[in-house]
Design an enzyme around this catalytic site. Sequence first.
Site, PDB file in Angstrom:
ATOM      1  N   ILE A 145       6.086   2.898  -3.082  1.00 52.37           N
ATOM      2  CA  ILE A 145       6.903   1.990  -3.893  1.00 52.37           C
ATOM      3  C   ILE A 145       6.183   0.660  -4.103  1.00 52.37           C
ATOM      4  O   ILE A 145       6.089   0.154  -5.220  1.00 52.37           O
ATOM      5  CB  ILE A 145       8.282   1.779  -3.239  1.00 52.37           C
ATOM      6  CG1 ILE A 145       9.047   3.108  -3.264  1.00 52.37           C
ATOM      7  CG2 ILE A 145       9.064   0.677  -3.938  1.00 52.37           C
ATOM      8  CD1 ILE A 145      10.292   3.127  -2.420  1.00 52.37           C
TER       9      ILE A 145
ATOM     10  N   ALA B  23       9.034  -4.859  -0.052  1.00 50.76           N
ATOM     11  CA  ALA B  23       9.126  -3.401  -0.149  1.00 50.76           C
ATOM     12  C   ALA B  23       8.679  -2.714   1.133  1.00 50.76           C
ATOM     13  O   ALA B  23       8.614  -1.485   1.175  1.00 50.76           O
ATOM     14  CB  ALA B  23       8.294  -2.913  -1.337  1.00 50.76           C
TER      15      ALA B  23
ATOM     16  N   LYS C  85      16.915   6.809  -0.560  1.00 50.83           N
ATOM     17  CA  LYS C  85      16.693   7.929   0.357  1.00 50.83           C
ATOM     18  C   LYS C  85      17.683   7.891   1.493  1.00 50.83           C
ATOM     19  O   LYS C  85      17.727   7.145   2.346  1.00 50.83           O
ATOM     20  CB  LYS C  85      15.257   7.897   0.898  1.00 50.83           C
ATOM     21  CG  LYS C  85      14.257   8.316  -0.155  1.00 50.83           C
ATOM     22  CD  LYS C  85      12.913   8.518   0.471  1.00 50.83           C
ATOM     23  CE  LYS C  85      11.965   9.113  -0.542  1.00 50.83           C
ATOM     24  NZ  LYS C  85      10.717   9.465   0.017  1.00 50.83           N
TER      25      LYS C  85
ATOM     26  N   SER D  19      14.795  -1.573  -2.191  1.00 50.16           N
ATOM     27  CA  SER D  19      15.323  -0.524  -1.345  1.00 50.16           C
ATOM     28  C   SER D  19      15.264   0.800  -2.111  1.00 50.16           C
ATOM     29  O   SER D  19      15.149   0.809  -3.331  1.00 50.16           O
ATOM     30  CB  SER D  19      16.771  -0.852  -0.963  1.00 50.16           C
ATOM     31  OG  SER D  19      17.263   0.114  -0.058  1.00 50.16           O
TER      32      SER D  19
ATOM     33  N   GLY E 137       0.799  -1.221   0.000  1.00 47.42           N
ATOM     34  CA  GLY E 137       0.000   0.000   0.000  1.00 47.42           C
ATOM     35  C   GLY E 137       0.829   1.267   0.000  1.00 47.42           C
ATOM     36  O   GLY E 137       0.292   2.369  -0.101  1.00 47.42           O
ATOM     37  N   GLY E 138       2.148   1.136   0.101  1.00 45.47           N
ATOM     38  CA  GLY E 138       3.020   2.302   0.106  1.00 45.47           C
ATOM     39  C   GLY E 138       3.289   2.805  -1.297  1.00 45.47           C
ATOM     40  O   GLY E 138       2.863   2.208  -2.291  1.00 45.47           O
TER      41      GLY E 138
ATOM     42  N   LYS F 217      11.256   4.642   5.093  1.00 45.52           N
ATOM     43  CA  LYS F 217      12.207   5.197   4.137  1.00 45.52           C
ATOM     44  C   LYS F 217      12.501   6.682   4.320  1.00 45.52           C
ATOM     45  O   LYS F 217      13.361   7.216   3.648  1.00 45.52           O
ATOM     46  CB  LYS F 217      11.722   4.944   2.711  1.00 45.52           C
ATOM     47  CG  LYS F 217      10.393   5.606   2.418  1.00 45.52           C
ATOM     48  CD  LYS F 217       9.875   5.249   1.052  1.00 45.52           C
ATOM     49  CE  LYS F 217       8.572   5.980   0.830  1.00 45.52           C
ATOM     50  NZ  LYS F 217       7.948   5.676  -0.393  1.00 45.52           N
TER      51      LYS F 217
END
Length: 162
Positions: free
Chosen positions: A45, A115, A162, A159, A42-43, A119
Site C-alpha cells: 500500500i 501506511a 482486511k 487503513s 516499502g509495503g 494487515k
Amino acid sequence: MTISQIRQVELDDLLGRDPVTLDTRGLRDWIADHVVLVTGAGGSIGSELCRQLARFNPKQLILLEINEFGLYSIEQEFVENHPQLKLVFAIGDVKDESRVDDLIRRYRPNVIFHAAAYKHVPLMETNNVSETLMNNVIGTYYFAETAKEFKVKKFVLVSTDK
C-alpha cells in the site's frame, strides 16, 4: 451465450464496491511543493501511495520503511523513474519515538501519510497480537502525537479493509 454477448472485464468489476473518484485538484494543493512523509513506504500500500504522490510533484518525498529490502526496492524504482524528485529513503520503526521525532524535526513534513501497519489479520491475531498492537496502535499514536507537536498540517491514516 454467444461471443458477442461477452464484454471485457473492467477493474471496477473486481472491486466489489463503487470506484472512488479522486479530487486531483485538492490533492495537488496538498502535495505540490510540500514536504510529504509516507510510513510503510516499502509495503504494497505504501509503495503504491508513493507512486501516486509522485505525480503531484512534492517538494520532497520522505519514504520511511522498517524493511531494508522493501525500502531498497522502492528506492531503485524511484531513482530510475522519478529522478526529478527530491527523495529521502529512511529506515526506521514507527514505534521508535526518537526516530519518529528526529525525522519530523529534521524534514518538517507538511503532510504525513501513515501506511505502516500489519494487515494480514489471521496471521496477526494468533501468536502476534502484542506486536500488532505495538505497531498498529502504539506506532500510530507516536506518529500522530509527534505530528501534532510539530504542527504538521495533515496527518492521513491509511487503513485497509482486511
